[in-house]
Design an enzyme around this catalytic site. Structure first.
Site, PDB file in Angstrom:
ATOM      1  N   THR A  47       0.866  -1.190   0.000  1.00  0.00           N
ATOM      2  CA  THR A  47       0.000   0.000   0.000  1.00  0.00           C
ATOM      3  C   THR A  47       0.896   1.231   0.000  1.00  0.00           C
ATOM      4  OG1 THR A  47      -1.535  -1.238   1.401  1.00  0.00           O
ATOM      5  CG2 THR A  47      -1.958   1.112   1.144  1.00  0.00           C
ATOM      6  N   LYS A  96      -8.263   1.038  -1.664  1.00  0.00           N
ATOM      7  CA  LYS A  96      -7.573   0.457  -0.502  1.00  0.00           C
ATOM      8  C   LYS A  96      -7.477   1.485   0.633  1.00  0.00           C
ATOM      9  CE  LYS A  96      -4.742  -1.639   2.220  1.00  0.00           C
ATOM     10  NZ  LYS A  96      -5.082  -2.711   3.093  1.00  0.00           N
ATOM     11  N   LYS A 121       0.244   4.890   8.584  1.00  0.00           N
ATOM     12  CA  LYS A 121       0.643   5.259   7.214  1.00  0.00           C
ATOM     13  C   LYS A 121      -0.611   5.445   6.339  1.00  0.00           C
ATOM     14  CE  LYS A 121       2.108   1.576   4.814  1.00  0.00           C
ATOM     15  NZ  LYS A 121       1.108   1.085   3.898  1.00  0.00           N
TER      16      LYS A 121
HETATM   17  P1  NAP Z   1       6.134  -5.910   7.091  1.00  0.00           P
HETATM   18  O1  NAP Z   1       5.918  -7.152   7.857  1.00  0.00           O
HETATM   19  O2  NAP Z   1       6.557  -4.680   7.804  1.00  0.00           O
HETATM   20  O3  NAP Z   1       7.191  -6.260   5.923  1.00  0.00           O
HETATM   21  C1  NAP Z   1       7.762  -5.254   5.169  1.00  0.00           C
HETATM   22  C2  NAP Z   1       8.664  -5.805   4.081  1.00  0.00           C
HETATM   23  O4  NAP Z   1       9.311  -4.674   3.460  1.00  0.00           O
HETATM   24  C3  NAP Z   1       9.779  -6.734   4.573  1.00  0.00           C
HETATM   25  O5  NAP Z   1      10.062  -7.672   3.578  1.00  0.00           O
HETATM   26  C4  NAP Z   1      10.953  -5.750   4.741  1.00  0.00           C
HETATM   27  O6  NAP Z   1      12.230  -6.351   4.634  1.00  0.00           O
HETATM   28  C5  NAP Z   1      10.741  -4.846   3.542  1.00  0.00           C
HETATM   29  N1  NAP Z   1      11.381  -3.552   3.708  1.00  0.00           N
HETATM   30  C6  NAP Z   1      11.086  -2.587   4.592  1.00  0.00           C
HETATM   31  N2  NAP Z   1      11.900  -1.524   4.436  1.00  0.00           N
HETATM   32  C7  NAP Z   1      12.749  -1.833   3.438  1.00  0.00           C
HETATM   33  C8  NAP Z   1      13.824  -1.153   2.811  1.00  0.00           C
HETATM   34  N3  NAP Z   1      14.173   0.087   3.172  1.00  0.00           N
HETATM   35  N4  NAP Z   1      14.482  -1.786   1.819  1.00  0.00           N
HETATM   36  C9  NAP Z   1      14.126  -3.040   1.438  1.00  0.00           C
HETATM   37  N5  NAP Z   1      13.123  -3.741   1.974  1.00  0.00           N
HETATM   38  C10 NAP Z   1      12.438  -3.144   2.977  1.00  0.00           C
HETATM   39  O7  NAP Z   1       4.842  -5.474   6.292  1.00  0.00           O
HETATM   40  P2  NAP Z   1       3.506  -6.293   5.954  1.00  0.00           P
HETATM   41  O8  NAP Z   1       2.614  -6.259   7.137  1.00  0.00           O
HETATM   42  O9  NAP Z   1       3.853  -7.566   5.293  1.00  0.00           O
HETATM   43  O10 NAP Z   1       2.847  -5.274   4.903  1.00  0.00           O
HETATM   44  C11 NAP Z   1       3.335  -5.114   3.594  1.00  0.00           C
HETATM   45  C12 NAP Z   1       2.428  -4.122   2.872  1.00  0.00           C
HETATM   46  O11 NAP Z   1       1.100  -4.645   2.814  1.00  0.00           O
HETATM   47  C13 NAP Z   1       2.333  -2.749   3.553  1.00  0.00           C
HETATM   48  O12 NAP Z   1       2.267  -1.764   2.568  1.00  0.00           O
HETATM   49  C14 NAP Z   1       1.022  -2.846   4.336  1.00  0.00           C
HETATM   50  O13 NAP Z   1       0.436  -1.578   4.525  1.00  0.00           O
HETATM   51  C15 NAP Z   1       0.191  -3.732   3.432  1.00  0.00           C
HETATM   52  N6  NAP Z   1      -0.816  -4.548   4.135  1.00  0.00           N
HETATM   53  C16 NAP Z   1      -0.496  -5.175   5.312  1.00  0.00           C
HETATM   54  C17 NAP Z   1      -1.480  -5.929   5.943  1.00  0.00           C
HETATM   55  C18 NAP Z   1      -1.214  -6.627   7.258  1.00  0.00           C
HETATM   56  O14 NAP Z   1      -2.203  -7.008   7.903  1.00  0.00           O
HETATM   57  N7  NAP Z   1       0.002  -6.835   7.715  1.00  0.00           N
HETATM   58  C19 NAP Z   1      -2.747  -6.051   5.375  1.00  0.00           C
HETATM   59  C20 NAP Z   1      -3.018  -5.418   4.167  1.00  0.00           C
HETATM   60  C21 NAP Z   1      -2.041  -4.666   3.550  1.00  0.00           C
HETATM   61  P3  NAP Z   1      12.963  -6.966   5.948  1.00  0.00           P
HETATM   62  O15 NAP Z   1      12.361  -8.308   6.143  1.00  0.00           O
HETATM   63  O16 NAP Z   1      14.390  -6.980   5.565  1.00  0.00           O
HETATM   64  O17 NAP Z   1      12.650  -6.012   7.077  1.00  0.00           O
END
Ligand code: NAP
Length: 284
Positions: free
Chosen positions: A95, A170, A238
């Site tokens: 997102t 979204k 965010k």
């Molecule tokens: P997350 O657990 O915080 O994972 C983030 C990912 O991004 C990890 O692979 C992380 O790598 C990578 N990352 C972060 N900063 C980086 C950087 N500077 N350079 C390279 N890689 C980087 O997030 P998530 O919960 O899976 O969510 C991912 C997306 O989906 C977000 O945009 C969120 O808003 C959206 N979303 C999340 C949910 C939910 O319930 N969690 C639901 C719907 C949508 P590392 O492993 O190395 O840290």
């Protein structure tokens, strides 16, 4: 068809595992390589840069935290854009800001490749159970080629037309969710002060006309003091920030969104890595 998957966080981890479960030939990359252990054991090939992922995959999926993460993956010598050539498909499922999604579309197009934004609705459990709702917008040819893979990770797939319509939808979804989450947290916080048992509030609210699955799930978590991260607090803030920005851009009145965004900002430092329902602790 080879799929490249970048970003094995809370959501990407399970999405990539579900593609593997369906027999997809998968290349993976994650900044922190250890998170790819299970994927490698299950047959995925870990490549050493986003550029290599782009060069060796037909469809490249990004599932990253925010625009900063997306640009650190796409830009630079080892970046994804540097490895793109004709007719690759890039799908950003993170997102991000609608404006940045449009910019990404243009950058990918300039490499003669196709682009989709495809943010998801549903958290860690729907990601694990392949029951996400996927909102897609962008090149229709890319959507037609990717639909099969979306069905391996989602239960409802919507194609909405041009970028950034999926991002808009979204953000509005999460605007409503954030306000709703705030309402429950605030009610619980008042109940605490009055000396009313949160279990009674939970029972009555969930028996009435505005009962909903989120109140049931997050209400139970708050009662049980369980803040294990499904949807991170920082990602909720965010998305509320995006909603406030969109409301300003489109000149709508959004007092509830501003207030709940500010409430999330208030507890940000302390609770950013906990679940979004930690807004209750922030308001208590
Ligand atoms: P997350 O657990 O915080 O994972 C983030 C990912 O991004 C990890 O692979 C992380 O790598 C990578 N990352 C972060 N900063 C980086 C950087 N500077 N350079 C390279 N890689 C980087 O997030 P998530 O919960 O899976 O969510 C991912 C997306 O989906 C977000 O945009 C969120 O808003 C959206 N979303 C999340 C949910 C939910 O319930 N969690 C639901 C719907 C949508 P590392 O492993 O190395 O840290």
């Amino acid at each position: 068809m080879k799929i490249g998957f970048i970003g094995l966080g809370i959501m990407g981890n399970f999405m990539a595992l579900n593609l593997l479960k369906n027999g997809v030939e998968l290349n993976v990359y994650n900044r922190t390589k250890e998170k790819a252990k299970e994927h490698i054991e299950k047959g995925a090939l870990f490549l050493n840069s986003p550029k290599e992922i782009a060069e060796k995959s037909d469809i490249i999926i990004l599932m990253l935290s925010n625009s900063k993460a997306v640009s650190s993956i796409t830009e630079g010598n080892g970046g994804l854009l540097n490895g793109l050539h004709e007719k690759k498909i890039v799908i950003n499922m993170s997102t991000i800001e609608p404006d940045y999604s449009c910019e990404l579309h243009e950058r990918v197009k300039s490499k003669s490749s196709l682009f989709l934004e495809a943010p998801v609705i549903g958290s860690k459990i729907p990601a694990k159970e392949a029951s996400l709702i996927i909102l897609a917008a962008g090149d229709k040819e890319a959507f037609d080629a990717s639909d099969k893979y979306f069905n391996m990770i989602g239960k409802k797939i919507e194609y909405l037309g041009d970028v950034p319509k999926a991002s808009y939808l979204k953000i509005i979804n999460n605007q409503i969710m954030g306000i709703t989450m705030g309402a429950l947290a605030e009610g619980f916080a008042l109940a605490d002060k009055i000396g009313l048992d949160k279990n009674i509030i939970y029972d009555i609210v969930n028996s009435g006309a505005f009962a909903n699955p989120m109140f049931q799930l997050k209400g139970k978590n708050i009662i049980n003091n369980d803040y294990e991260t499904n949807f991170p607090y920082k990602h909720m803030q965010k998305d509320l920030g995006f909603a406030v920005k969109l409301s300003e851009e489109f000149k709508t009145f959004c007092p509830l969104t501003c207030t709940i965004d500010n409430s999330y900002i208030l507890g940000y430092k302390k609770f950013k890595d906990e679940d979004m329902c930690a807004i209750y602790k922030s308001l208590s």
